[in-house]
Design an enzyme around this catalytic site. Structure first.
Site, PDB file in Angstrom:
ATOM      1  N   HIS A  46       0.600  -1.008   0.409  1.00 16.13           N
ATOM      2  CA  HIS A  46      -0.021  -0.112   0.036  1.00 16.13           C
ATOM      3  C   HIS A  46       0.846   1.117   0.140  1.00 16.13           C
ATOM      4  O   HIS A  46       1.848   1.221  -0.073  1.00 16.13           O
ATOM      5  CB  HIS A  46      -0.957   0.334   1.308  1.00 16.13           C
ATOM      6  N   THR A  49       2.344   4.355  -4.796  1.00 22.25           N
ATOM      7  CA  THR A  49       3.390   4.277  -5.386  1.00 22.25           C
ATOM      8  C   THR A  49       4.806   3.371  -5.213  1.00 22.25           C
ATOM      9  O   THR A  49       4.128   3.843  -3.404  1.00 22.25           O
ATOM     10  CB  THR A  49       3.435   6.190  -6.160  1.00 22.25           C
ATOM     11  N   ARG A  50       5.502   2.997  -5.854  1.00 20.08           N
ATOM     12  CA  ARG A  50       6.376   2.259  -5.626  1.00 20.08           C
ATOM     13  C   ARG A  50       7.340   3.072  -7.065  1.00 20.08           C
ATOM     14  O   ARG A  50       7.544   2.791  -7.709  1.00 20.08           O
ATOM     15  CB  ARG A  50       6.529   0.602  -5.536  1.00 20.08           C
ATOM     16  N   LYS A 264       6.871  12.046  -0.953  1.00 21.24           N
ATOM     17  CA  LYS A 264       7.235  10.461   0.137  1.00 21.24           C
ATOM     18  C   LYS A 264       8.051   9.779   0.066  1.00 21.24           C
ATOM     19  O   LYS A 264       9.124  10.047  -0.999  1.00 21.24           O
ATOM     20  CB  LYS A 264       6.614   9.504  -1.434  1.00 21.24           C
ATOM     21  N   HIS A 269      14.973   0.384   5.894  1.00 22.64           N
ATOM     22  CA  HIS A 269      15.034   0.165   7.683  1.00 22.64           C
ATOM     23  C   HIS A 269      14.350   0.995   8.435  1.00 22.64           C
ATOM     24  O   HIS A 269      14.403   0.417   9.213  1.00 22.64           O
ATOM     25  CB  HIS A 269      16.527  -1.163   7.441  1.00 22.64           C
ATOM     26  N   CYS A 313       4.343   0.726   7.282  1.00 20.97           N
ATOM     27  CA  CYS A 313       4.550  -0.332   6.038  1.00 20.97           C
ATOM     28  C   CYS A 313       5.468  -1.824   6.470  1.00 20.97           C
ATOM     29  O   CYS A 313       5.719  -1.480   8.055  1.00 20.97           O
ATOM     30  CB  CYS A 313       4.959   0.130   4.750  1.00 20.97           C
ATOM     31  N   LYS A 346       8.284  -3.198  -8.310  1.00 20.40           N
ATOM     32  CA  LYS A 346       8.017  -2.926  -9.181  1.00 20.40           C
ATOM     33  C   LYS A 346       9.046  -4.490  -9.701  1.00 20.40           C
ATOM     34  O   LYS A 346       7.994  -4.495 -10.875  1.00 20.40           O
ATOM     35  CB  LYS A 346       9.393  -2.334  -9.575  1.00 20.40           C
TER      36      LYS A 346
END
Ligand SMILES: Cc1cc2nc3c(=O)[nH]c(=O)nc-3n(C[C@H](O)[C@H](O)[C@H](O)COP(=O)(O)OP(=O)(O)OC[C@H]3O[C@@H](n4cnc5c(N)ncnc54)[C@H](O)[C@@H]3O)c2cc1C
Length: 377
Positions: A46, A49-50, A264, A269, A313, A346
């Site tokens: 979620h 975007t990636r 964003k 990590h 996330c 991706k």
């Protein structure tokens, strides 16, 4: 008598939805089982975007799969009637000897990818939202961009069901067992099913189904932030490339304003918090925000505005940060798919194709040896 399918897919998130789509396209009887909803905020996919990029500092071995991923994102978006990929160009920037710059450059050279090498000062001139250290080194690769991860899951599920797949939501898989003579039985909180093949694409929960992965595919809490820029035009998709930036404060990934009115960013990590996927906190705190502003204040001061959104996330991290895509040792009917370590989305389009190839034909045209389970033996 349990219903019988060609393939059962456990987990209909990023990878599972793509596998359901690819399998249903090929006329396979496929059942996708998802414990939450289609598109939910408990897993790893979620946040709108990636980043997608062809230059791949993690290793050049990913580039052939990336070329196919790009093709499939375009093709799937065309079929669905909505773009799933937005090109922005990509920046990989770090001090000169750091693997973000050297690895990105190596992958461009190894695969003859169009690219430019820039200094930090040149990045700042070309993309005026940035204030990188002038001596940083960067690779600019023009194919980089964003995959619309939430819409892509909807697209894959929509087209999978249109092609005959059954997708059950709010149905939790409890266990699977091999059937003597071949195939698998899957038990859920609603019933039981059988299939010739099983794809385990349960994201952060993968070790619930493959206990040997408990210390190998480890869920890690992340927090992503969207911050309102004072100069929004400098952070729009045409003006600001997707970026991976190594600085003293950590390794950050950045995406231009899209869907949510803020730049964003996240830090790989984040605060190094690990645990079972059900135990990681979904709340966000001031410490989460502070970790992200550590990049904004010095290097992107005009994006260091009010928080628009903070969201947790989950990564699933392997010791070498490469994916797991393999059949289960001793049982070729079961395929394990954990492409994450913070960089898997991706690939979801091509991973769906690979999983379908493995389930239907037993092999893939890609070299998957980097992703084998045996490397952990
Ligand atoms: C903050 C953040 C930023 C990221 N940025 C990038 C990026 O820029 N580019 C990139 O390429 N990658 C990125 N990644 C990584 C990428 O998002 C993941 O690799 C990808 O989402 C993993 O997909 P998945 O299908 O394995 O997991 P998920 O999408 O989480 O799917 C797993 C599914 O399995 C279901 N499930 C689990 N257990 C059960 C059960 N018992 N029964 C039924 N269903 C079950 C879950 O509910 C879930 O829906 C990022 C990840 C995070 C968290």
């Amino acid at each position: 008598m349990a219903s019988r399918y060609d393939v059962i897919v456990v987990g209909v998130g990023g990878m599972g939805s793509a596998a359901c789509y690819q399998l249903a396209q090929r006329g396979q009887r496929v059942l996708g089982l998802e414990r939450f909803d289609i598109g939910h905020t408990n897993g790893s996919s979620h946040g709108v975007t990636r980043i997608i990029r062809l230059a791949y500092f993690e290793s050049p071995v990913y580039v052939p799969m990336l070329r196919r991923a790009f093709e499939l994102w375009r093709e799937t978006g065309d079929r669905f009637g909505e773009p799933l990929l937005i090109t922005t160009g990509g920046i990989d920037a770090s001090p000169e000897g750091d693997r973000v710059f050297t690895g990105s450059l190596e992958s461009c050279r190894a695969h003859d990818l169009p690219h430019e090498v820039l200094t930090g000062a040149e990045v700042n001139r070309r993309f005026p939202g940035y204030r990188l250290p002038a001596t940083h080194r960067a690779v600019f690769q023009p194919d980089g961009g964003m995959v619309l991860s939430e819409r892509a899951i909807v697209a894959h599920v929509t087209m999978a069901t249109a092609a005959g797949a059954e997708i059950h939501t709010r149905e939790k898989v409890l266990e699977w067992q091999p059937i003597a003579g071949g195939g698998v039985r899957v038990v859920t909180d609603r019933g039981g099913y059988e299939a010739g093949r099983l794809i385990l694409s349960a994201g952060g929960w993968i070790s619930d189904f493959v206990p040997a992965l408990e210390a190998i595919a480890v869920p890690e809490r992340q927090v992503v932030g969207w911050f309102r820029p004072s100069a929004p035009e400098k952070f729009a998709p045409g003006a600001f490339p997707v970026s991976v930036v190594a600085v003293d404060e950590g390794l950050f990934y950045l995406l231009p304003v899209y869907g949510i009115p803020g730049l964003k960013l996240g830090r790989y990590h984040h605060l190094h918090e690990h645990g079972h996927a059900d135990a990681l906190s979904h709340g966000v705190t001031g410490a989460d925000e502070e970790a992200l502003r550590a990049c904004l204040a010095p290097y992107l001061p005009e994006a260091n505005g009010p928080v628009v959104k903070l969201q947790s996330c989950m990564f699933t991290v392997t010791p070498d940060e490469h994916f797991i895509i393999d059949t289960m040792p001793g049982n070729d009917d079961v395929i394990v798919a954990s492409p994450c370590s913070g960089h898997g989305y991706k690939f979801a389009s091509v991973v769906g194709e690979i999983l379908a190839d493995l389930a239907v034909g037993g092999s893939s045209r890609f070299d998957l040896s980097t992703f084998s389970l045996s490397r952990f033996a």
